[in-house]
Design a protein around this motif. Sequence first.
Motif, short mmCIF file in Angstrom:
data_model
loop_
_atom_site.label_atom_id
_atom_site.label_comp_id
_atom_site.label_asym_id
_atom_site.label_seq_id
_atom_site.Cartn_x
_atom_site.Cartn_y
_atom_site.Cartn_z
N THR A 54 0.80 -1.25 -0.09
CA THR A 54 0.13 -0.01 0.07
C THR A 54 0.99 1.28 0.11
N TRP A 57 2.55 1.69 -3.56
CA TRP A 57 1.37 2.19 -4.24
C TRP A 57 1.02 3.57 -4.08
N LEU A 58 0.79 4.17 -2.94
CA LEU A 58 0.81 5.56 -2.70
C LEU A 58 1.98 6.22 -3.01
N SER A 61 2.10 6.89 -6.62
CA SER A 61 1.01 7.61 -7.13
C SER A 61 1.52 9.14 -7.02
N PHE A 62 2.08 9.33 -5.62
CA PHE A 62 2.40 10.66 -5.22
C PHE A 62 3.73 11.17 -6.15
N ARG A 79 -4.69 14.21 -0.52
CA ARG A 79 -5.55 13.19 0.33
C ARG A 79 -4.62 11.84 0.16
N ARG A 80 -3.77 11.83 -1.12
CA ARG A 80 -2.97 10.54 -1.17
C ARG A 80 -1.72 10.83 -0.12
N ALA A 83 -2.86 9.86 3.23
CA ALA A 83 -3.20 8.53 3.32
C ALA A 83 -1.65 7.89 3.55
N LEU A 84 -0.71 8.30 2.98
CA LEU A 84 0.60 8.04 3.03
C LEU A 84 1.16 8.11 4.37
#
Length: 124
Positions: A54, A57-58, A61-62, A79-80, A83-84
């Motif tokens: 996870t 992936w975060l 994407s960041f 938001r990401r 979340a990270l």
Amino acid sequence: MDERMVVYEAKKQSPIVAYILLVFFGVLGAHNFYLGRREQATAQLVCSGAVLATLVWLFLSFAGAGMGEFSGGFDAMARRVFALYAISIIWGIGIFAWLMVNAIQVPRLTAEHNLRLYRRMFGE
């Protein structure tokens, strides 16, 4: 000295080795594998793997946001990022607590493992 006793001495587990595994590979459950606690070791390994996947992936994407590949604007990126960091902090606190409990239990778990080994070898 009885041959079985020599084999027992060679196979019994050491708390020092368990602590070394806990310090360096505790997140992966190496100390629990060493002490024969396969269920807990597998749980630690699976939890760490899921969280790591996870986080990767975060992070990717960041990182993609910096390359202009991020859709959804600044809000989605924020938001990401949140979340990270949130997942990292929650996982870090959780695994730290889990490892501290394991560190307290190492002497007892080592003694239990060695007792089971002794009983299996000597039938007592």
